[in-house]
Design a protein around this motif. Structure first.
Motif, short mmCIF file in Angstrom:
data_model
loop_
_atom_site.label_atom_id
_atom_site.label_comp_id
_atom_site.label_asym_id
_atom_site.label_seq_id
_atom_site.Cartn_x
_atom_site.Cartn_y
_atom_site.Cartn_z
N UNK A 9 41.73 34.54 50.29
CA UNK A 9 43.07 33.97 50.15
C UNK A 9 43.19 33.06 48.93
N UNK A 10 42.12 32.99 48.15
CA UNK A 10 42.11 32.16 46.95
C UNK A 10 41.82 33.04 45.74
N UNK A 11 41.74 32.43 44.58
CA UNK A 11 41.39 33.16 43.36
C UNK A 11 39.95 33.66 43.47
N UNK A 12 39.73 34.87 43.02
CA UNK A 12 38.42 35.50 43.09
C UNK A 12 37.38 34.72 42.30
N UNK A 13 36.20 34.58 42.90
CA UNK A 13 35.05 33.96 42.22
C UNK A 13 33.94 34.99 42.14
N UNK A 14 33.05 34.81 41.20
CA UNK A 14 31.96 35.79 41.05
C UNK A 14 31.10 35.85 42.32
N UNK A 15 31.03 34.76 43.07
CA UNK A 15 30.27 34.76 44.31
C UNK A 15 30.86 35.74 45.33
N UNK A 16 32.18 35.89 45.30
CA UNK A 16 32.85 36.81 46.22
C UNK A 16 32.40 38.25 45.95
N UNK A 17 32.26 38.58 44.68
CA UNK A 17 31.82 39.92 44.32
C UNK A 17 30.37 40.13 44.77
N UNK A 18 29.54 39.12 44.61
CA UNK A 18 28.16 39.20 45.06
C UNK A 18 28.08 39.39 46.57
N UNK A 19 28.94 38.70 47.30
CA UNK A 19 28.96 38.83 48.75
C UNK A 19 29.33 40.26 49.15
N UNK A 20 30.36 40.81 48.52
CA UNK A 20 30.77 42.17 48.83
C UNK A 20 29.67 43.17 48.44
N UNK A 21 29.02 42.93 47.31
CA UNK A 21 27.94 43.83 46.89
C UNK A 21 26.81 43.84 47.91
N UNK A 22 26.51 42.66 48.48
CA UNK A 22 25.48 42.60 49.52
C UNK A 22 25.87 43.45 50.72
N UNK A 23 27.13 43.38 51.13
CA UNK A 23 27.59 44.18 52.27
C UNK A 23 27.51 45.68 51.97
N UNK A 24 27.92 46.06 50.76
CA UNK A 24 27.85 47.47 50.36
C UNK A 24 26.40 47.94 50.36
N UNK A 25 25.51 47.13 49.80
CA UNK A 25 24.08 47.47 49.78
C UNK A 25 23.54 47.62 51.21
N UNK A 26 23.93 46.71 52.08
CA UNK A 26 23.47 46.76 53.48
C UNK A 26 23.89 48.08 54.12
N UNK A 27 25.15 48.44 53.99
CA UNK A 27 25.62 49.69 54.59
C UNK A 27 24.95 50.91 53.97
N UNK A 28 24.76 50.88 52.65
CA UNK A 28 24.09 52.01 52.00
C UNK A 28 22.64 52.15 52.44
N UNK A 29 21.97 51.03 52.65
CA UNK A 29 20.54 51.08 52.98
C UNK A 29 20.24 51.24 54.47
N UNK A 30 21.14 50.74 55.33
CA UNK A 30 20.82 50.72 56.76
C UNK A 30 21.79 51.50 57.66
#
Length: 140
Positions: free
Chosen positions: A52-73
């Motif tokens: 709900x706020x302006x995007x930060x680079x940490x937000x992209x890292x968080x989403x990348x972690x979720x994508x990696x988790x789903x791809x790997x497990x």
């Protein structure tokens, strides 16, 4: 989140709801994915994070972690890579471009609007996305 969940299920062909606030437990730490869908036409998971706020680079890292988790497990060998969509109130395109790898094909960051587009706008947008996908497939 409820409206987005309902909206995708209504207009998105092939979308199936998997989870809301999906808990991911990693060695004692808990994380919660806003929305998880499966698209049976694309044969992949689609993870949506909402900020709900302006995007930060940490937000992209968080989403990348979720994508990696789903791809790997979670993803089966026959399924396509997980897609991550980050919807935010505002974004700096340069931050998105620099944070994501140059060959990124699975993370999308987009500014959301507080109104729904018209039917014509939705149709035009979907057609654009289909054309993009078709052109990428033809490149292979």
């Amino acid at each position: 989140m409820t409206h987005l969940h309902e909206f995708l299920l209504e207009i998105g062909n092939g979308f199936s709801f998997v989870a809301r606030q999906k808990r991911v437990h990693l060695e004692g730490d808990d994380f919660f994915i806003d929305l998880v869908f499966y698209n049976r036409l694309l044969q992949c998971f689609v993870i949506i994070e909402i900020k709900t706020t302006k995007l930060k680079h940490e937000d992209i890292g968080q989403l990348q972690m979720y994508v990696n988790y789903y791809d790997r497990y979670k993803k089966q060998d026959f399924e396509n890579p997980t897609i991550g969509i980050l919807l935010c109130a505002d974004k700096n395109d340069a931050v998105v471009k620099i944070t994501l790898p140059e060959n990124n094909k699975t993370i999308i960051a987009s500014k959301y609007q507080l109104y729904l587009p018209s039917e014509q706008q939705l149709i035009a947008e979907v057609k654009k996305e289909i054309e993009k996908l078709d052109s990428k497939e033809n490149e292979k």
